[in-house]
Design an enzyme around this catalytic site. Structure first.
Site, mmCIF file in Angstrom:
data_model
loop_
_atom_site.group_PDB
_atom_site.id
_atom_site.type_symbol
_atom_site.label_atom_id
_atom_site.label_comp_id
_atom_site.label_asym_id
_atom_site.label_seq_id
_atom_site.Cartn_x
_atom_site.Cartn_y
_atom_site.Cartn_z
ATOM 1 N N ASP A 30 37.859 49.661 39.880
ATOM 2 C CA ASP A 30 36.977 49.670 41.039
ATOM 3 C C ASP A 30 36.111 50.928 40.994
ATOM 4 O OD1 ASP A 30 37.222 48.238 44.143
ATOM 5 O OD2 ASP A 30 36.121 50.129 43.927
ATOM 6 N N ASN A 85 40.915 40.586 49.963
ATOM 7 C CA ASN A 85 40.157 40.604 51.206
ATOM 8 C C ASN A 85 39.312 39.329 51.252
ATOM 9 O OD1 ASN A 85 41.176 43.159 51.804
ATOM 10 N ND2 ASN A 85 39.490 44.192 50.768
ATOM 11 N N GLY A 91 37.531 42.079 55.528
ATOM 12 C CA GLY A 91 36.961 43.270 54.899
ATOM 13 C C GLY A 91 36.317 43.012 53.557
ATOM 14 N N GLN A 92 36.018 41.739 53.260
ATOM 15 C CA GLN A 92 35.404 41.417 51.963
ATOM 16 C C GLN A 92 33.933 41.807 51.971
ATOM 17 O OE1 GLN A 92 35.608 37.262 50.837
ATOM 18 N NE2 GLN A 92 34.935 37.686 48.732
ATOM 19 N N SER A 93 33.518 42.601 50.982
ATOM 20 C CA SER A 93 32.116 43.022 50.895
ATOM 21 C C SER A 93 31.395 42.387 49.711
ATOM 22 C CB SER A 93 32.013 44.546 50.809
ATOM 23 O OG SER A 93 32.670 45.027 49.655
ATOM 24 N N HIS A 98 38.128 38.200 44.289
ATOM 25 C CA HIS A 98 38.725 39.298 43.534
ATOM 26 C C HIS A 98 40.008 39.742 44.196
ATOM 27 C CE1 HIS A 98 35.885 40.966 46.473
ATOM 28 N NE2 HIS A 98 36.686 42.017 46.582
ATOM 29 N N HIS A 100 42.442 43.082 44.557
ATOM 30 C CA HIS A 100 42.556 44.521 44.351
ATOM 31 C C HIS A 100 43.992 44.819 43.910
ATOM 32 C CE1 HIS A 100 38.913 45.779 46.786
ATOM 33 N NE2 HIS A 100 39.109 44.571 47.274
#
Ligand code: DGP
Length: 112
Positions: A30, A85, A91-93, A98, A100
């Protein structure tokens, strides 16, 4: 999806520090690590989030590649957290599925 950030990383159009790769999956560090070890695991084929996954193999492969990376980076014995997320409240941006992989420090609960 042409303009998707993680699709572009999967196609190697944007550089990333890759830690594991198969024909269909990719794991890379990341860019904004939230723990001493912070790796993202993605399917190369675009799907926006866990909510869009229809094939259980996709979710399973992502989870198991995260576990494999944890072992290869030497953090499996001390423990780790795998998070997907999903959506705005999750909280997914980045709208490409994906997981984490977070490790290298004790995680808190609840996560906030
Ligand atoms: P999320 O907020 O759950 O959608 O996580 C997206 C993650 O993606 C976030 O932790 C930061 C990371 N990220 C965003 N842009 C890049 C990038 O260009 N390269 C890498 N390696 N990671 C990125």
């Amino acid at each position: 999806m042409t303009d998707c950030l993680f699709c572009r990383i999967a196609r190697k159009e944007i550089p990333a520090r890759i830690v594991a790769e198969t024909d269909e999956y990719l794991a890379f560090h990341d860019v904004s690590p939230q723990a001493p070890t912070h790796v993202l695991v993605i399917p190369k084929a675009h799907v926006a989030s866990l909510d869009g996954v229809t094939d259980p193999l996709v979710a399973g492969r992502v989870a198991l590649l995260a576990a494999e990376v944890a072992r290869s980076l030497g953090v499996a014995a001390s423990g780790y957290r795998v998070v997907m997320n999903t959506g705005a409240d999750g909280g997914q941006s980045v709208p490409h599925l994906h997981a984490h992989l977070l490790a290298g420090r004790a995680m808190q609960w609840p996560p906030g």
